[in-house]
Design an enzyme around this catalytic site. Structure first.
Site, PDB file in Angstrom:
ATOM      1  N   LYS A 115      10.390  -1.527  40.823  1.00 13.90           N
ATOM      2  CA  LYS A 115      11.481  -1.143  39.920  1.00 13.90           C
ATOM      3  C   LYS A 115      11.355   0.346  39.625  1.00 13.90           C
ATOM      4  CE  LYS A 115      13.287  -3.563  35.912  1.00 13.90           C
ATOM      5  NZ  LYS A 115      12.811  -4.420  34.829  1.00 13.90           N
TER       6      LYS A 115
HETATM    7  C1  E4P Z   1      15.666  -6.073  33.459  1.00 13.85           C
HETATM    8  O1  E4P Z   1      15.088  -5.909  34.513  1.00 13.85           O
HETATM    9  C2  E4P Z   1      15.219  -5.507  32.180  1.00 13.85           C
HETATM   10  O2  E4P Z   1      13.838  -5.729  32.046  1.00 13.85           O
HETATM   11  C3  E4P Z   1      15.877  -6.137  30.987  1.00 13.85           C
HETATM   12  O3  E4P Z   1      16.992  -6.906  31.336  1.00 13.85           O
HETATM   13  C4  E4P Z   1      16.112  -5.157  29.871  1.00 13.85           C
HETATM   14  O4  E4P Z   1      16.794  -5.783  28.829  1.00 13.85           O
HETATM   15  P1  E4P Z   1      16.849  -5.221  27.335  1.00 13.85           P
HETATM   16  O5  E4P Z   1      18.068  -4.395  27.193  1.00 13.85           O
HETATM   17  O6  E4P Z   1      16.937  -6.465  26.498  1.00 13.85           O
HETATM   18  O7  E4P Z   1      15.584  -4.439  27.106  1.00 13.85           O
END
Ligand code: E4P
Length: 214
Positions: A115
């Protein structure tokens, strides 16, 4: 089987159904929207994976911190449990450092997706790695991710809603653009906050959604 409805965090907690997994393993539902679970909580992953509901996992540094585990150790444990893609996020902000971190994370298991943030450095680091380009807030950014050959792009629906923009509209725009040009990058709807988000993403044809277990 039921999705819990509620106004708080999204949940895909399920009522147990014996043998649901045995007859319809997640890996057979190739045309359905894939369900990734957004957590580093291995007990929660196991529970949903045993029900055949987990097509992959996404983690991020905050989730790893919350789990109180070493990133390499917990990621390995998740990869041993789940055969689909497991996203592990780099913390570096500079391309060369991201590549070094990404290479290290890639050695954990073959199903790791690195990522990286949707920045120029993140896109630069994407070359040659299987990446999930995260923190996507616009269609223009999504075009760049696809041009860079990303395996996944993660538009953050909930965080757009937080600032009074429409996150679901972004998923729609990206679907249209990717279909226009047959881009193979998978749209991974992230920052999901409600069951309605999941349903809306399914109507539009997002390839994947990732939501917390509860
Ligand atoms: C996805 O890969 C992210 O980790 C996640 O959806 C982030 O979500 P948030 O806005 O609740 O932090």
């Amino acid at each position: 089987r039921a999705f819990r409805r509620g106004s708080g965090r999204a949940t895909f907690a399920l009522e147990a159904r014996p043998n649901a997994h045995a007859t319809h393993p997640a890996s057979d539902r190739t045309r359905a929207m894939k369900f990734f679970i957004d957590t580093a909580d291995t007990a929660a992953i196991k529970e949903l994976n045993d029900l055949g509901m987990v097509d992959g996992v996404t983690t991020n540094p905050s989730l790893i911190l919350k789990a109180g585990r070493d990133i390499l150790e917990v990621t390995k444990e998740i990869c041993d449990m789940v055969s689909g893609p497991v996203s592990a996020e780099v913390v570096a902000t500079e391309a060369r450092e991201m590549i070094a971190e990404g290479m290290k994370l890639s050695t954990i298991a073959p199903n790791i997706a690195i990522k990286v943030p949707l920045t120029w450095d993140g896109l630069t680091a994407s070359e040659g790695l299987k990446v999930n380009v995260t923190l996507c807030f616009s269609a223009a950014q999504a075009i760049l991710a696809a041009k860079a050959g990303a395996a996944f792009v993660s538009p953050f629906i909930g965080r757009l809603d937080d600032i009074h923009l429409d996150g679901v509209d972004l998923i729609h725009d990206i679907r249209t653009i990717y279909d226009n040009y047959d881009f193979k990058t998978e749209i991974l709807a992230a920052s999901i906050r409600s069951v309605n988000h999941i349903v809306d993403c399914a109507k539009i044809g997002a390839d994947v959604m990732t939501a917390p277990p509860a």
